[in-house]
Scaffold this motif. Structure first.
Motif, mmCIF file in Angstrom:
data_model
loop_
_atom_site.group_PDB
_atom_site.id
_atom_site.type_symbol
_atom_site.label_atom_id
_atom_site.label_comp_id
_atom_site.label_asym_id
_atom_site.label_seq_id
_atom_site.Cartn_x
_atom_site.Cartn_y
_atom_site.Cartn_z
ATOM 1 N N TYR A 48 -6.486 -23.894 16.632
ATOM 2 C CA TYR A 48 -5.473 -22.846 16.561
ATOM 3 C C TYR A 48 -4.371 -23.316 17.495
ATOM 4 C CZ TYR A 48 -9.093 -19.615 14.816
ATOM 5 O OH TYR A 48 -10.084 -18.995 14.091
ATOM 6 N N ARG A 49 -3.123 -23.339 17.039
ATOM 7 C CA ARG A 49 -2.050 -23.745 17.930
ATOM 8 C C ARG A 49 -0.716 -23.207 17.453
ATOM 9 N NH1 ARG A 49 -2.856 -30.061 17.048
ATOM 10 N NH2 ARG A 49 -3.078 -30.005 14.817
ATOM 11 N N GLY A 50 0.202 -23.120 18.395
ATOM 12 C CA GLY A 50 1.533 -22.632 18.067
ATOM 13 C C GLY A 50 2.376 -22.494 19.316
ATOM 14 N N GLU A 51 3.575 -22.002 19.113
ATOM 15 C CA GLU A 51 4.536 -21.861 20.209
ATOM 16 C C GLU A 51 4.100 -20.816 21.230
ATOM 17 O OE1 GLU A 51 9.048 -20.241 20.799
ATOM 18 O OE2 GLU A 51 8.607 -21.262 18.926
ATOM 19 N N LYS A 52 3.535 -19.721 20.751
ATOM 20 C CA LYS A 52 3.110 -18.658 21.661
ATOM 21 C C LYS A 52 1.954 -19.148 22.531
ATOM 22 C CE LYS A 52 4.405 -14.499 19.263
ATOM 23 N NZ LYS A 52 3.910 -13.161 18.863
ATOM 24 N N GLU A 53 1.966 -18.728 23.764
ATOM 25 C CA GLU A 53 0.923 -19.158 24.701
ATOM 26 C C GLU A 53 -0.252 -18.185 24.717
ATOM 27 O OE1 GLU A 53 2.591 -20.156 28.488
ATOM 28 O OE2 GLU A 53 3.919 -21.634 27.600
ATOM 29 N N ILE A 54 -0.670 -17.760 23.533
ATOM 30 C CA ILE A 54 -1.780 -16.804 23.436
ATOM 31 C C ILE A 54 -3.033 -17.408 22.824
ATOM 32 C CG2 ILE A 54 -0.271 -14.796 23.294
ATOM 33 C CD1 ILE A 54 -0.811 -14.794 20.259
ATOM 34 N N PHE A 55 -2.959 -18.661 22.398
ATOM 35 C CA PHE A 55 -4.066 -19.223 21.627
ATOM 36 C C PHE A 55 -5.325 -19.452 22.457
ATOM 37 C CE2 PHE A 55 -0.379 -19.864 19.019
ATOM 38 C CZ PHE A 55 -0.843 -19.399 17.803
ATOM 39 N N ALA A 56 -5.195 -19.742 23.733
ATOM 40 C CA ALA A 56 -6.383 -19.876 24.581
ATOM 41 C C ALA A 56 -7.146 -18.553 24.650
ATOM 42 C CB ALA A 56 -5.991 -20.340 25.980
ATOM 43 N N CYS A 57 -6.435 -17.442 24.515
ATOM 44 C CA CYS A 57 -7.059 -16.108 24.562
ATOM 45 C C CYS A 57 -8.048 -15.885 23.427
ATOM 46 C CB CYS A 57 -5.987 -15.023 24.513
ATOM 47 S SG CYS A 57 -4.792 -15.092 25.841
ATOM 48 N N LEU A 58 -7.878 -16.618 22.340
ATOM 49 C CA LEU A 58 -8.780 -16.430 21.198
ATOM 50 C C LEU A 58 -10.233 -16.727 21.550
ATOM 51 C CD1 LEU A 58 -6.658 -17.971 18.304
ATOM 52 C CD2 LEU A 58 -7.024 -15.552 18.820
ATOM 53 N N MET A 59 -10.451 -17.515 22.603
ATOM 54 C CA MET A 59 -11.816 -17.817 23.018
ATOM 55 C C MET A 59 -12.597 -16.538 23.318
ATOM 56 S SD MET A 59 -13.305 -20.031 26.187
ATOM 57 C CE MET A 59 -13.510 -18.751 27.388
ATOM 58 N N MET A 60 -11.905 -15.486 23.727
ATOM 59 C CA MET A 60 -12.563 -14.244 24.116
ATOM 60 C C MET A 60 -12.954 -13.381 22.914
ATOM 61 S SD MET A 60 -12.690 -14.632 27.356
ATOM 62 C CE MET A 60 -13.153 -13.041 28.008
ATOM 63 N N ALA A 61 -12.511 -13.742 21.716
ATOM 64 C CA ALA A 61 -12.827 -12.944 20.526
ATOM 65 C C ALA A 61 -14.323 -13.027 20.224
ATOM 66 C CB ALA A 61 -12.020 -13.436 19.324
ATOM 67 N N PRO A 62 -15.007 -11.896 20.144
ATOM 68 C CA PRO A 62 -16.447 -11.909 19.906
ATOM 69 C C PRO A 62 -16.885 -12.636 18.633
ATOM 70 C CG PRO A 62 -15.764 -9.743 20.641
ATOM 71 C CD PRO A 62 -14.506 -10.538 20.396
ATOM 72 N N SER A 63 -16.042 -12.661 17.612
ATOM 73 C CA SER A 63 -16.474 -13.288 16.358
ATOM 74 C C SER A 63 -15.931 -14.700 16.152
ATOM 75 C CB SER A 63 -16.095 -12.400 15.164
ATOM 76 O OG SER A 63 -14.703 -12.384 14.987
ATOM 77 N N LEU A 64 -15.371 -15.314 17.190
ATOM 78 C CA LEU A 64 -14.848 -16.672 17.022
ATOM 79 C C LEU A 64 -15.908 -17.628 16.487
ATOM 80 C CD1 LEU A 64 -12.546 -18.731 17.316
ATOM 81 C CD2 LEU A 64 -13.363 -19.138 19.646
ATOM 82 N N GLY A 65 -17.101 -17.585 17.032
ATOM 83 C CA GLY A 65 -18.186 -18.450 16.553
ATOM 84 C C GLY A 65 -18.522 -18.195 15.092
ATOM 85 N N LYS A 66 -18.459 -16.943 14.691
ATOM 86 C CA LYS A 66 -18.754 -16.593 13.292
ATOM 87 C C LYS A 66 -17.723 -17.176 12.328
ATOM 88 C CE LYS A 66 -21.949 -12.963 13.125
ATOM 89 N NZ LYS A 66 -23.064 -13.612 12.515
ATOM 90 N N VAL A 67 -16.466 -17.280 12.769
ATOM 91 C CA VAL A 67 -15.415 -17.854 11.925
ATOM 92 C C VAL A 67 -15.794 -19.275 11.499
ATOM 93 C CG1 VAL A 67 -13.010 -18.651 11.901
ATOM 94 C CG2 VAL A 67 -13.567 -16.415 12.882
#
Length: 172
Positions: free
Chosen positions: A83-102
């Protein structure tokens, strides 16, 4: 983010050594994320644990907005996702409970994640040697980032969303 720049409300992520979760908010302009000062956080009137719960919910919502780029080898097998882009929010995705499920159908019941800067989150299969192949590139991104996120890698269990620190990609 790196432990060095954390606030008093920061807490270690999954037994990490150098990475902390810092209460922050999304803002409209670059860098798109702003860490709460201790005084600002105190005015919110909630605990760091309650804030983390809300942050996980917000990260979960972001997973519905952003799609990972799947990087494949010459045989068409997915090597990793990013996941990447201009916004500096992508590291925050690690905290999403279903990231592993994706990524469960692609990599199985666990994934390894790295976020050298706030603009990207790399998702690898649960094989440390694959991460080792990218360690040099991850370290360069971390060392050269204006807003570095973490020099550690984490393993996330798809079923529970549990996050555990695995080690560092840094040679320091």
């Amino acid at each position: 983010m790196p432990k060095l720049v954390g606030t008093s409300n920061a807490k270690a992520v999954g037994g990490s050594v150098t990475t902390v979760f810092c209460p922050a908010r999304e803002i409209a302009a670059s860098p798109y994320i702003q860490v709460y000062t201790d005084d600002e956080f105190a005015k919110l009137g909630i605990s760091a644990d309650a804030f983390e719960k809300k942050a996980r919910q917000a990260a979960e919502r972001l997973l519905t907005v952003y799609r990972p780029e799947l990087i494949k080898d010459e045989e068409g097998k997915v090597r990793y996702g990013v996941y990447r882009g201009e916004k500096e929010i992508f590291a925050c995705l690690m905290m999403a409970p279903s990231l592993g499920k994706v990524f469960e159908n692609v990599f199985g019941k666990e994934v390894i994640v790295a976020m050298p800067d706030r603009n990207a989150l790399y998702v690898f299969p649960p094989n440390p040697s694959v991460v080792d192949d990218f360690a040099g590139d991850l370290e360069v991104r971390y060392e050269s980032a204006l807003n570095a996120a973490s020099d550690e890698v984490f393993i996330i269990k798809a079923e529970s969303g549990e996050i555990s620190a695995l080690g560092s990609f840094s040679s320091r």
